[in-house]
Design a protein around this motif. Sequence first.
Motif, PDB file in Angstrom:
ATOM      1  N   THR A  86      50.713  35.241  41.219  1.00 32.37           N
ATOM      2  CA  THR A  86      51.587  34.094  41.474  1.00 32.37           C
ATOM      3  C   THR A  86      50.794  32.796  41.538  1.00 32.37           C
ATOM      4  O   THR A  86      51.360  31.734  41.776  1.00 32.37           O
ATOM      5  CB  THR A  86      52.389  34.256  42.784  1.00 32.37           C
ATOM      6  OG1 THR A  86      51.482  34.214  43.896  1.00 32.37           O
ATOM      7  CG2 THR A  86      53.155  35.566  42.806  1.00 32.37           C
ATOM      8  N   VAL A  87      49.476  32.871  41.363  1.00 33.42           N
ATOM      9  CA  VAL A  87      48.637  31.674  41.369  1.00 33.42           C
ATOM     10  C   VAL A  87      47.858  31.606  40.065  1.00 33.42           C
ATOM     11  O   VAL A  87      47.728  32.610  39.352  1.00 33.42           O
ATOM     12  CB  VAL A  87      47.652  31.666  42.568  1.00 33.42           C
ATOM     13  CG1 VAL A  87      48.419  31.524  43.875  1.00 33.42           C
ATOM     14  CG2 VAL A  87      46.803  32.931  42.582  1.00 33.42           C
ATOM     15  N   SER A  88      47.343  30.427  39.743  1.00 37.52           N
ATOM     16  CA  SER A  88      46.597  30.258  38.510  1.00 37.52           C
ATOM     17  C   SER A  88      45.253  29.584  38.815  1.00 37.52           C
ATOM     18  O   SER A  88      45.239  28.520  39.434  1.00 37.52           O
ATOM     19  CB  SER A  88      47.413  29.398  37.543  1.00 37.52           C
ATOM     20  OG  SER A  88      46.699  29.244  36.353  1.00 37.52           O
ATOM     21  N   PRO A  89      44.122  30.177  38.443  1.00 37.97           N
ATOM     22  CA  PRO A  89      44.007  31.481  37.794  1.00 37.97           C
ATOM     23  C   PRO A  89      44.379  32.616  38.756  1.00 37.97           C
ATOM     24  O   PRO A  89      44.398  32.392  39.967  1.00 37.97           O
ATOM     25  CB  PRO A  89      42.508  31.535  37.441  1.00 37.97           C
ATOM     26  CG  PRO A  89      41.848  30.700  38.477  1.00 37.97           C
ATOM     27  CD  PRO A  89      42.803  29.594  38.757  1.00 37.97           C
ATOM     28  N   PRO A  90      44.663  33.807  38.225  1.00 35.13           N
ATOM     29  CA  PRO A  90      44.944  34.954  39.092  1.00 35.13           C
ATOM     30  C   PRO A  90      43.797  35.145  40.083  1.00 35.13           C
ATOM     31  O   PRO A  90      42.647  34.821  39.777  1.00 35.13           O
ATOM     32  CB  PRO A  90      45.008  36.133  38.113  1.00 35.13           C
ATOM     33  CG  PRO A  90      45.265  35.531  36.789  1.00 35.13           C
ATOM     34  CD  PRO A  90      44.646  34.169  36.797  1.00 35.13           C
ATOM     35  N   THR A 113      37.733  47.351  38.467  1.00 37.52           N
ATOM     36  CA  THR A 113      36.676  46.389  38.800  1.00 37.52           C
ATOM     37  C   THR A 113      37.065  44.962  38.398  1.00 37.52           C
ATOM     38  O   THR A 113      37.922  44.753  37.529  1.00 37.52           O
ATOM     39  CB  THR A 113      35.343  46.749  38.106  1.00 37.52           C
ATOM     40  OG1 THR A 113      35.528  46.612  36.692  1.00 37.52           O
ATOM     41  CG2 THR A 113      34.915  48.172  38.433  1.00 37.52           C
ATOM     42  N   LEU A 114      36.392  44.000  38.999  1.00 37.18           N
ATOM     43  CA  LEU A 114      36.581  42.588  38.651  1.00 37.18           C
ATOM     44  C   LEU A 114      36.285  42.364  37.173  1.00 37.18           C
ATOM     45  O   LEU A 114      37.017  41.646  36.478  1.00 37.18           O
ATOM     46  CB  LEU A 114      35.657  41.726  39.532  1.00 37.18           C
ATOM     47  CG  LEU A 114      35.616  40.229  39.248  1.00 37.18           C
ATOM     48  CD1 LEU A 114      36.992  39.588  39.416  1.00 37.18           C
ATOM     49  CD2 LEU A 114      34.598  39.544  40.172  1.00 37.18           C
ATOM     50  N   GLU A 115      35.239  43.005  36.675  1.00 38.38           N
ATOM     51  CA  GLU A 115      34.869  42.847  35.269  1.00 38.38           C
ATOM     52  C   GLU A 115      36.000  43.340  34.360  1.00 38.38           C
ATOM     53  O   GLU A 115      36.300  42.716  33.330  1.00 38.38           O
ATOM     54  CB  GLU A 115      33.579  43.624  34.963  1.00 38.38           C
ATOM     55  CG  GLU A 115      32.323  43.103  35.684  1.00 38.38           C
ATOM     56  CD  GLU A 115      32.122  43.692  37.093  1.00 38.38           C
ATOM     57  OE1 GLU A 115      33.103  44.169  37.701  1.00 38.38           O
ATOM     58  OE2 GLU A 115      30.981  43.661  37.578  1.00 38.38           O
ATOM     59  N   GLU A 116      36.646  44.443  34.723  1.00 35.76           N
ATOM     60  CA  GLU A 116      37.766  44.969  33.930  1.00 35.76           C
ATOM     61  C   GLU A 116      38.950  44.008  33.962  1.00 35.76           C
ATOM     62  O   GLU A 116      39.616  43.784  32.942  1.00 35.76           O
ATOM     63  CB  GLU A 116      38.190  46.346  34.453  1.00 35.76           C
ATOM     64  CG  GLU A 116      37.198  47.447  34.122  1.00 35.76           C
ATOM     65  CD  GLU A 116      37.526  48.760  34.816  1.00 35.76           C
ATOM     66  OE1 GLU A 116      37.357  49.819  34.175  1.00 35.76           O
ATOM     67  OE2 GLU A 116      37.933  48.760  35.995  1.00 35.76           O
ATOM     68  N   LEU A 117      39.228  43.429  35.142  1.00 37.80           N
ATOM     69  CA  LEU A 117      40.320  42.451  35.240  1.00 37.80           C
ATOM     70  C   LEU A 117      40.045  41.251  34.347  1.00 37.80           C
ATOM     71  O   LEU A 117      40.934  40.754  33.657  1.00 37.80           O
ATOM     72  CB  LEU A 117      40.473  41.953  36.683  1.00 37.80           C
ATOM     73  CG  LEU A 117      41.121  42.873  37.700  1.00 37.80           C
ATOM     74  CD1 LEU A 117      41.204  42.148  39.050  1.00 37.80           C
ATOM     75  CD2 LEU A 117      42.517  43.295  37.258  1.00 37.80           C
ATOM     76  N   GLU A 118      38.803  40.789  34.361  1.00 35.99           N
ATOM     77  CA  GLU A 118      38.432  39.611  33.564  1.00 35.99           C
ATOM     78  C   GLU A 118      38.595  39.887  32.065  1.00 35.99           C
ATOM     79  O   GLU A 118      38.942  38.975  31.305  1.00 35.99           O
ATOM     80  CB  GLU A 118      36.996  39.190  33.885  1.00 35.99           C
ATOM     81  CG  GLU A 118      36.904  38.491  35.241  1.00 35.99           C
ATOM     82  CD  GLU A 118      35.472  38.321  35.756  1.00 35.99           C
ATOM     83  OE1 GLU A 118      35.265  37.490  36.638  1.00 35.99           O
ATOM     84  OE2 GLU A 118      34.563  39.050  35.281  1.00 35.99           O
ATOM     85  N   GLY A 127      40.893  36.973  31.509  1.00 33.08           N
ATOM     86  CA  GLY A 127      40.004  35.814  31.416  1.00 33.08           C
ATOM     87  C   GLY A 127      39.512  35.479  32.812  1.00 33.08           C
ATOM     88  O   GLY A 127      39.061  36.353  33.546  1.00 33.08           O
ATOM     89  N   GLU A 128      39.693  34.212  33.203  1.00 34.50           N
ATOM     90  CA  GLU A 128      39.180  33.799  34.505  1.00 34.50           C
ATOM     91  C   GLU A 128      39.958  34.453  35.664  1.00 34.50           C
ATOM     92  O   GLU A 128      41.189  34.472  35.659  1.00 34.50           O
ATOM     93  CB  GLU A 128      39.286  32.272  34.627  1.00 34.50           C
ATOM     94  CG  GLU A 128      38.635  31.756  35.889  1.00 34.50           C
ATOM     95  CD  GLU A 128      38.881  30.265  36.117  1.00 34.50           C
ATOM     96  OE1 GLU A 128      39.551  29.633  35.286  1.00 34.50           O
ATOM     97  OE2 GLU A 128      38.393  29.769  37.151  1.00 34.50           O
ATOM     98  N   VAL A 129      39.233  34.974  36.644  1.00 29.86           N
ATOM     99  CA  VAL A 129      39.843  35.516  37.855  1.00 29.86           C
ATOM    100  C   VAL A 129      39.105  34.902  39.048  1.00 29.86           C
ATOM    101  O   VAL A 129      37.876  34.968  39.118  1.00 29.86           O
ATOM    102  CB  VAL A 129      39.711  37.061  37.912  1.00 29.86           C
ATOM    103  CG1 VAL A 129      40.279  37.613  39.219  1.00 29.86           C
ATOM    104  CG2 VAL A 129      40.403  37.710  36.711  1.00 29.86           C
ATOM    105  N   ALA A 130      39.873  34.284  39.955  1.00 28.29           N
ATOM    106  CA  ALA A 130      39.243  33.737  41.172  1.00 28.29           C
ATOM    107  C   ALA A 130      39.049  34.875  42.161  1.00 28.29           C
ATOM    108  O   ALA A 130      39.862  35.799  42.228  1.00 28.29           O
ATOM    109  CB  ALA A 130      40.135  32.660  41.767  1.00 28.29           C
ATOM    110  N   VAL A 131      37.963  34.829  42.916  1.00 28.49           N
ATOM    111  CA  VAL A 131      37.725  35.849  43.940  1.00 28.49           C
ATOM    112  C   VAL A 131      37.953  35.206  45.301  1.00 28.49           C
ATOM    113  O   VAL A 131      37.288  34.225  45.642  1.00 28.49           O
ATOM    114  CB  VAL A 131      36.294  36.411  43.847  1.00 28.49           C
ATOM    115  CG1 VAL A 131      36.048  37.426  44.959  1.00 28.49           C
ATOM    116  CG2 VAL A 131      36.066  37.044  42.479  1.00 28.49           C
ATOM    117  N   ASP A 132      38.912  35.730  46.047  1.00 27.06           N
ATOM    118  CA  ASP A 132      39.203  35.152  47.351  1.00 27.06           C
ATOM    119  C   ASP A 132      37.968  35.231  48.243  1.00 27.06           C
ATOM    120  O   ASP A 132      37.241  36.220  48.243  1.00 27.06           O
ATOM    121  CB  ASP A 132      40.367  35.900  48.001  1.00 27.06           C
ATOM    122  CG  ASP A 132      40.998  35.067  49.096  1.00 27.06           C
ATOM    123  OD1 ASP A 132      41.988  34.372  48.806  1.00 27.06           O
ATOM    124  OD2 ASP A 132      40.477  35.090  50.230  1.00 27.06           O
TER     125      ASP A 132
END
Length: 340
Positions: free
Chosen positions: A182-186, A195-200, A204-209
């Motif tokens: 619901t936010v951009s970037p996800p 994994t984060l790498e798989e999500l990316e 593409g860009e993924v923010a890490v909380d």
Amino acid sequence: METRYLTSEDVRTAADLLRRGGLVGIPTETVYGLGANGLDPEAVKRIFEAKGRPQDNPLILHVPSADWLERYCRDVPPEAYALTDRFWPGPLTLILPRREMVPDVVTAGLDTVGMRCPDHPVTRAILEAAEVPVAAPSGNTSGRPSPTTAEHMREDMDGKIEAIVDGGPCRVGVESTIVDLTVSPPRLLRPGGVTLEELEEVLGEVAVDSAVRRLMRDGERPRAPGMKYRHYAPKAPVTVLTGDPEKGAAYLAEHAGPRDGIICFHEYCARLTGGERVVLDLGPAEDKGEQARRVFDALRSFDHTRVPAIWAQCPDAAGLGLAVANRLNKAAGFHIVELI
Ligand code: AMP
Ligand code: MG
């Protein structure tokens, strides 16, 4: 209440118990869940009571396929289907805008809902047979390490819930990855089995909380309510060792007490054993999949001992290491010794 112990043969019984408002421990590939009919607010309330879970920590809705997303979510973006095509069934939870019909008690009043399709044949069969979405958090007592076997679930939930289904030990061993669409970037809210790498690769860009890597500061408002609670913790205090594993082992050899508990990489178990120490094998230093499978069992098993303190070696953040490190760091309240 007498808890019934069910097997993979008892799909119909488990589904009927859920439909009638019962609480059922269900096996998934990540950890065992404590499930209830996600459309029945009274049943869902009982999850919070059985776990001692704070009311403001929302649950995930488990569904048998991505076809069910539109029933409970609105404005589902194309990225959601790109992710479900690749990772469902599997250890990935999507945060999406919810529809009105999802009870407030499931989402803790948020206007979003977490959705997941678990990859375990028994639980998928139960979801199909129940014909309702199943709201479930992990099946542990709130604050304790998550259950990765039916026996762990029995330790925490015997006598409190209608049934526990034994589906064997969990294949992944840490909870699902949670990504907020619901936010951009996800935004990655919790690292897990995907994994984060798989999500990316998909997004593409993924923010890490920020709560993934450090403790929330006083007054900081968490994006996911669950992020602010102490988690996964055994009774004895935990200290995590990051950085070079050789140096970590040398540090432990010198600093760990004669009765302390140690979770270390396989390579160092023999070297660190001695006296009345309780030494547990986290798996080979390079095998993060094995570390994920073992981490909760290791943390939990210290509660059957009298160790005054626990030390844990921690992998680097690449791949599944981010999820393993996050669980260890949370168990330690981010009490970390960094050895470079
Ligand atoms: P558990 O798997 O036991 O940690 O419980 C479910 C997790 O999903 C918790 O960490 C919740 O905070 C998280 N969660 C569930 N729904 C939402 C939501 N709508 N937004 C953010 N996080 C959520
Ligand atoms: Mg949990």
